[in-house]
Scaffold this active site. Structure first.
Site, PDB file in Angstrom:
ATOM      1  N   ASN A  72     -29.001 -14.869  -4.258  1.00 13.47           N
ATOM      2  CA  ASN A  72     -30.066 -15.206  -5.210  1.00 13.47           C
ATOM      3  C   ASN A  72     -30.056 -14.229  -6.383  1.00 13.47           C
ATOM      4  OD1 ASN A  72     -30.758 -17.199  -3.403  1.00 13.47           O
ATOM      5  ND2 ASN A  72     -32.241 -15.908  -2.333  1.00 13.47           N
ATOM      6  N   HIS A 127     -24.388 -12.445  -6.782  1.00 18.55           N
ATOM      7  CA  HIS A 127     -24.323 -13.294  -7.975  1.00 18.55           C
ATOM      8  C   HIS A 127     -25.067 -12.688  -9.166  1.00 18.55           C
ATOM      9  CE1 HIS A 127     -23.424 -17.130  -5.374  1.00 18.55           C
ATOM     10  NE2 HIS A 127     -22.473 -16.226  -5.340  1.00 18.55           N
ATOM     11  N   CYS A 162     -19.194  -2.744 -22.639  1.00 20.68           N
ATOM     12  CA  CYS A 162     -19.157  -1.510 -21.827  1.00 20.68           C
ATOM     13  C   CYS A 162     -19.889  -1.661 -20.504  1.00 20.68           C
ATOM     14  CB  CYS A 162     -19.707  -0.335 -22.618  1.00 20.68           C
ATOM     15  SG  CYS A 162     -21.488  -0.363 -22.841  1.00 20.68           S
ATOM     16  N   CYS A 205     -26.517  -4.096 -26.994  1.00 19.48           N
ATOM     17  CA  CYS A 205     -26.366  -2.981 -26.064  1.00 19.48           C
ATOM     18  C   CYS A 205     -26.922  -1.690 -26.670  1.00 19.48           C
ATOM     19  CB  CYS A 205     -24.888  -2.811 -25.731  1.00 19.48           C
ATOM     20  SG  CYS A 205     -24.556  -1.365 -24.705  1.00 19.48           S
ATOM     21  N   CYS A 223     -23.568   0.752 -27.061  1.00 15.31           N
ATOM     22  CA  CYS A 223     -22.442   0.527 -27.975  1.00 15.31           C
ATOM     23  C   CYS A 223     -22.733  -0.539 -29.034  1.00 15.31           C
ATOM     24  CB  CYS A 223     -21.187   0.155 -27.168  1.00 15.31           C
ATOM     25  SG  CYS A 223     -21.196  -1.547 -26.592  1.00 15.31           S
ATOM     26  N   GLY A 225     -31.252 -19.298   4.961  1.00 11.99           N
ATOM     27  CA  GLY A 225     -31.515 -20.169   3.819  1.00 11.99           C
ATOM     28  C   GLY A 225     -30.317 -20.432   2.935  1.00 11.99           C
ATOM     29  N   THR A 226     -29.143 -20.467   3.524  1.00 11.66           N
ATOM     30  CA  THR A 226     -27.949 -20.796   2.742  1.00 11.66           C
ATOM     31  C   THR A 226     -27.176 -21.900   3.452  1.00 11.66           C
ATOM     32  OG1 THR A 226     -25.798 -20.001   1.962  1.00 11.66           O
ATOM     33  CG2 THR A 226     -26.807 -18.773   3.758  1.00 11.66           C
ATOM     34  N   SER A 227     -26.602 -22.772   2.658  1.00 14.97           N
ATOM     35  CA  SER A 227     -25.885 -23.899   3.235  1.00 14.97           C
ATOM     36  C   SER A 227     -24.619 -23.428   3.946  1.00 14.97           C
ATOM     37  CB  SER A 227     -25.500 -24.882   2.138  1.00 14.97           C
ATOM     38  OG  SER A 227     -24.580 -24.259   1.265  1.00 14.97           O
TER      39      SER A 227
HETATM   40 ZN   LIG Z   1     -22.212  -1.638 -24.501  1.00 14.12          ZN
END
Ligand SMILES: [Zn+2]
Length: 253
Positions: free
Chosen positions: A112, A129, A140, A157, A160, A197-199
């Site tokens: 999740n 995930h 970066c 970012c 950077c 709770g996962t297939s």
């Molecule tokens: Zn960056």
């Protein structure tokens, strides 16, 4: 003895515990699945038009607008008794900061992306995930949480200046190798693994549970519906996570 009682005994006795969670536990907090969330304006899109690197290169604003909606749903939701029971299980099994043979070990790997496990208090957590309430720098890899007031134009970012993307795994992308390695290192030696709770069709849920079984561990599946893992699991509890998990922890000394 019922399966629930037997599973409770195994879980209580185990020093090394690994847990995998999927969409089922989030659904109980009112978080729709990716496809169920595709209503109204979004119904005309294919999922890969909203959640793939190609879609993001083509049209980052649309992708961010989609994730802004998902983020609002997540913020409006709250952890349920299943999430809270997993945080309580971690506190019981993890007697020290470092995992080892004597003090026991615990790891929660989730598919999740809603961050509800953290909000419930889980700390030894691997997000296979990613997490849609964070942004990640394309250049970066710096990560930062999205603020409540985020306008959801693609953020830049702080380190950077490059454009940032949602910190989630998209269609066509690999799972983060470090997260996967951490999960494998916890599931292989686990005495008890919970698959919730996962297939169990989407990898790596199935292969992680099989790692536990191959090493002689116990696999407890919690899912209202049967899955491909059901015939292989040591115990299969056809219940919701918010009912089964508090029941598994009931009466522990
Ligand atoms: Zn960056």
């Amino acid at each position: 003895m019922t399966d629930l009682e037997h599973a409770r005994q195994c879980l209580q006795a185990a020093h090394h515990v690994a847990v995998m969670t999927g969409a089922g536990i989030s659904a109980e907090s009112g978080i729709p699945t990716f496809r169920a969330a595709q209503t109204g304006h979004w119904a005309r899109f294919k999922p890969e038009d909203l959640a793939s690197p190609q879609a993001y290169w083509r049209d980052p604003e649309t992708v961010w607008a989609w994730y802004a909606g998902r983020c609002r749903e997540v913020r409006a939701a709250a952890p349920n008794p299943g999430h809270l029971a997993l945080a309580a299980l971690e506190r019981r099994k993890r007697k020290a900061e470092t995992d080892d043979a004597e003090t026991g070990s615990f790891l929660l790997a989730t598919q999740n992306v809603d961050g509800l496990h953290q909000r419930a208090g889980s700390r030894r957590l691997v997000e296979l995930h990613g997490n849609l309430t964070r942004a990640r720098c394309e250049r970066c890899s710096v990560r930062q949480p999205l603020t409540e007031t985020e306008p959801f134009t693609p953020p830049h970012c702080p380190a950077c200046g490059a454009k940032m993307r949602p910190d989630v795994v998209w269609f066509g992308e690999n799972l983060p190798p470090l997260a996967l390695a951490q999960a494998e290192a916890a599931f292989a030696p686990a005495q008890v693994t919970l698959v919730i709770g996962t297939s169990s069709v989407v990898e790596p849920a199935a292969s992680l549970a099989l790692l536990t079984l191959d090493n002689g561990g116990t696999v407890i599946e919690i899912n209202p519906e049967p899955t491909p893992l059901t015939p292989l699991a040591s115990f299969s509890l056809p219940m919701s996570a918010s009912r089964a998990l508090p029941a598994l922890l009931e009466g522990w000394q």
